[in-house]
Design an enzyme around this catalytic site. Sequence first.
Site, PDB file in Angstrom:
ATOM      1  N   ASP A  99     -87.166  -5.555 -75.657  1.00 40.57           N
ATOM      2  CA  ASP A  99     -87.749  -5.400 -74.334  1.00 40.57           C
ATOM      3  C   ASP A  99     -86.769  -4.619 -73.475  1.00 40.57           C
ATOM      4  O   ASP A  99     -85.591  -4.962 -73.420  1.00 40.57           O
ATOM      5  CB  ASP A  99     -87.982  -6.793 -73.720  1.00 40.57           C
ATOM      6  CG  ASP A  99     -89.348  -6.929 -73.105  1.00 40.57           C
ATOM      7  OD1 ASP A  99     -89.664  -6.113 -72.206  1.00 40.57           O
ATOM      8  OD2 ASP A  99     -90.094  -7.831 -73.499  1.00 40.57           O
ATOM      9  N   ASP A 194     -90.884  -2.645 -69.946  1.00 36.35           N
ATOM     10  CA  ASP A 194     -91.423  -3.533 -68.916  1.00 36.35           C
ATOM     11  C   ASP A 194     -91.827  -2.740 -67.659  1.00 36.35           C
ATOM     12  O   ASP A 194     -91.052  -1.897 -67.189  1.00 36.35           O
ATOM     13  CB  ASP A 194     -90.334  -4.556 -68.554  1.00 36.35           C
ATOM     14  CG  ASP A 194     -90.844  -5.711 -67.719  1.00 36.35           C
ATOM     15  OD1 ASP A 194     -91.638  -6.505 -68.236  1.00 36.35           O
ATOM     16  OD2 ASP A 194     -90.426  -5.828 -66.550  1.00 36.35           O
ATOM     17  N   GLU A 248     -95.465  -1.081 -70.717  1.00 40.61           N
ATOM     18  CA  GLU A 248     -96.324  -2.069 -70.061  1.00 40.61           C
ATOM     19  C   GLU A 248     -96.774  -1.430 -68.760  1.00 40.61           C
ATOM     20  O   GLU A 248     -95.984  -1.209 -67.844  1.00 40.61           O
ATOM     21  CB  GLU A 248     -95.581  -3.375 -69.784  1.00 40.61           C
ATOM     22  CG  GLU A 248     -96.545  -4.442 -69.275  1.00 40.61           C
ATOM     23  CD  GLU A 248     -95.893  -5.460 -68.354  1.00 40.61           C
ATOM     24  OE1 GLU A 248     -96.460  -6.545 -68.178  1.00 40.61           O
ATOM     25  OE2 GLU A 248     -94.826  -5.165 -67.784  1.00 40.61           O
ATOM     26  N   HIS A 320     -96.797 -13.195 -73.469  1.00 38.16           N
ATOM     27  CA  HIS A 320     -96.121 -14.282 -72.752  1.00 38.16           C
ATOM     28  C   HIS A 320     -96.561 -14.378 -71.291  1.00 38.16           C
ATOM     29  O   HIS A 320     -96.134 -15.281 -70.579  1.00 38.16           O
ATOM     30  CB  HIS A 320     -94.614 -14.061 -72.821  1.00 38.16           C
ATOM     31  CG  HIS A 320     -94.204 -12.789 -72.141  1.00 38.16           C
ATOM     32  ND1 HIS A 320     -94.569 -11.545 -72.605  1.00 38.16           N
ATOM     33  CD2 HIS A 320     -93.513 -12.568 -71.008  1.00 38.16           C
ATOM     34  CE1 HIS A 320     -94.113 -10.631 -71.778  1.00 38.16           C
ATOM     35  NE2 HIS A 320     -93.465 -11.213 -70.806  1.00 38.16           N
ATOM     36  N   ASP A 321     -97.385 -13.429 -70.827  1.00 32.98           N
ATOM     37  CA  ASP A 321     -97.883 -13.458 -69.446  1.00 32.98           C
ATOM     38  C   ASP A 321     -99.344 -13.876 -69.361  1.00 32.98           C
ATOM     39  O   ASP A 321     -99.886 -14.043 -68.265  1.00 32.98           O
ATOM     40  CB  ASP A 321     -97.794 -12.064 -68.803  1.00 32.98           C
ATOM     41  CG  ASP A 321     -96.369 -11.605 -68.586  1.00 32.98           C
ATOM     42  OD1 ASP A 321     -95.475 -12.462 -68.460  1.00 32.98           O
ATOM     43  OD2 ASP A 321     -96.156 -10.371 -68.551  1.00 32.98           O
TER      44      ASP A 321
HETATM   45  O1  TEU Z   1     -94.852  -8.274 -66.337  1.00 34.97           O
HETATM   46  C1  TEU Z   1     -95.326  -7.413 -65.338  1.00 34.97           C
HETATM   47  C2  TEU Z   1     -96.621  -7.754 -64.806  1.00 34.97           C
HETATM   48  O2  TEU Z   1     -97.396  -6.934 -64.390  1.00 34.97           O
HETATM   49  C3  TEU Z   1     -96.833  -9.201 -64.815  1.00 34.97           C
HETATM   50  O3  TEU Z   1     -95.834  -9.672 -64.001  1.00 34.97           O
HETATM   51  C4  TEU Z   1     -98.066  -9.664 -64.274  1.00 34.97           C
HETATM   52  O4  TEU Z   1     -98.360  -9.104 -63.043  1.00 34.97           O
HETATM   53  C5  TEU Z   1     -97.846 -11.133 -64.109  1.00 34.97           C
HETATM   54  O5  TEU Z   1     -97.279 -11.665 -65.276  1.00 34.97           O
HETATM   55  C6  TEU Z   1     -99.103 -11.759 -63.785  1.00 34.97           C
HETATM   56  O6  TEU Z   1     -99.015 -13.070 -64.070  1.00 34.97           O
HETATM   57  C7  TEU Z   1     -93.597  -8.024 -66.855  1.00 34.97           C
HETATM   58  C8  TEU Z   1     -93.194  -9.112 -67.817  1.00 34.97           C
HETATM   59  O7  TEU Z   1     -94.059  -9.105 -68.919  1.00 34.97           O
HETATM   60  C9  TEU Z   1     -93.165 -10.412 -67.099  1.00 34.97           C
HETATM   61  O8  TEU Z   1     -92.904 -11.485 -67.955  1.00 34.97           O
HETATM   62  C10 TEU Z   1     -92.109 -10.305 -66.033  1.00 34.97           C
HETATM   63  O9  TEU Z   1     -92.115 -11.451 -65.245  1.00 34.97           O
HETATM   64  C11 TEU Z   1     -92.314  -9.076 -65.127  1.00 34.97           C
HETATM   65  O10 TEU Z   1     -92.606  -7.908 -65.846  1.00 34.97           O
HETATM   66  C12 TEU Z   1     -91.062  -8.790 -64.352  1.00 34.97           C
HETATM   67  O11 TEU Z   1     -90.083  -8.286 -65.206  1.00 34.97           O
END
Ligand code: TEU
Length: 547
Positions: A99, A194, A248, A320-321
């Site tokens: 990542d 990210d 992403e 994971h989100d």
């Molecule tokens: O996620 C970015 C993102 O767009 C998400 O934060 C989304 O808006 C959010 O998870 C909604 O619940 C990335 C990573 O995947 C995430 O785990 C991080 O928290 C974020 O960036 C910040 O680095």
Amino acid sequence: MIKKAWYKEGVVYQIYPRSFKDSNGDGIGDLRGIIEKVPYLKSLGVSIVWLSPVYQSPNDDNGYDISDYKAIHPDFGTMSDMDELIEVLHKVDIKIVMDLVVNHTSDEHEWFQKSVNREPGYEDFYHWKKNKGNWSSFFGGEAWTYHEIRKEYYLHLFSKKQPDLNWDKLEVREAVKDIVKYWLDKGIDGFRCDVINLIGKEDGLPNGKFSLILRGREHYLNHPKSHRYLQELAKDVLNQYDCFTVGETGFTTPEIACLYQKEDLRELDMMFQFEHMAADNHFVKWFPKKFKPMNLKKPLSKWQNGLNGKGWNTLYLENHDQTRSVSRFGHPDWYSESAKMLATMLYFQQGTPFIYQGQEIGMTNANFTELSDYKDIESLNIYQLARKKLLYSHRKTMKLLSIASRDNARTPMQWDDTADGGFGSDRPWLKVNPNNVTINVKNNLRDEDSILKYYQKIIQLRKQYPIIVYGDYQDLHFKDKNLYLYQRTYNEESMIVICNFSKKFITIPDDIDLTGYIKILSNTASEERLLSPYEARVYYKESTKKA
Ligand code: TEU
Ligand code: CA
């Protein structure tokens, strides 16, 4: 003709290290735990592993707030464990992607500390302003926070411990190139980048127009500068290696995606889009709505058609989100069928498959009942916001978290039916889902009919049939509300995928001519044209001319 590449043919498995396997019983999954499970990954058949961050971090956002990009967090192990993991994976022909979180750093990174103290060369490493702007943070609340020492506001699109780097500064871009080079020289095979479409910001960071969500976004989303910075990174570093990047990139359309994927510039090799993640919400997951299959079909088909021959899709339903796909889009009464149907629907499309740990055994949402069960910064922020600003009751807010919290997908991997799920600790950092008594790897391995065995089959089929990777995609019966039906074609070959998204028995439409086709996969035993609830089938025909 689509250009061939190993990262198009591969299948990616995402590991969230904290929750995968704990080797020393401290409650946190670690690198040695992953090393232990490499044979499992190999038996599943995946060819690329993506590791969520394992770098040094104060863990305000579980490692997405990095304080040293060239160090491993002691919770996860040591640099020599990391070197060993790379080696062990490569030995069994599995590539590894890390990542790359460089829109922001941790506020505990030495760059930020130096910037706070206006050390020469670092004053403008981040975005500082005398007066705060009005942008809002992805985690709720304001994106500008006052810093007592510097006596200015700094920008953080995520938590206030995640200040945004100022990519306009050459030294910032050089520092990122140095990190990328460091890891590629160690032998890793690429990066998941990210929120990479947020790095470029409008000069002066002007105030945003009124908006209920993400005020200010018109000044940074897919900014032309992001394209320039990515081109520079590719030209100066990435192009010298046999690696790939997956960005992403929320808030993108297929048209925007094509701009990032122009072959000669190679800004990104593929991207995570988010449109299908709104199939059960009003664009923002905190405003849920009832899931309708059409709301999944429409965006997926739009991206299949939009990128065909011009870009490359990622095929994902979980990470994971996001909450667990079988809980979101499946049916509890047809649990196993719907988990397999979803995999069929997704992974026979054009693009690189991404499997999130536990998805292959049909792990479900956490169903936490106490606020203290939640650990995610976003969930905790939203709880406060919903209670204070929206005046939601505790009950209503807890219900919302149980639907949309990121912790739903972060519970420890369920390896077996023992108390800790085989995770390796009786005090895991996040509670094990008690349904591990039935849903676990051990059971899945024993049962020939399991979700895991079905995933293995899909991965094997992808290796066997290039049409699954490179074939064109066409919708069939697009308007049907219950069926997701599509065809893939490649030279003379054809493949038809049929998925029943309902609890009804449905007959395959008459005009779907299956003569000459063989059934290469299905999640039930039936042979008739009558589909049972949540049934999925894949048919293949070698030559459309023969028949
Ligand atoms: O996620 C970015 C993102 O767009 C998400 O934060 C989304 O808006 C959010 O998870 C909604 O619940 C990335 C990573 O995947 C995430 O785990 C991080 O928290 C974020 O960036 C910040 O680095
Ligand atoms: Ca551990």
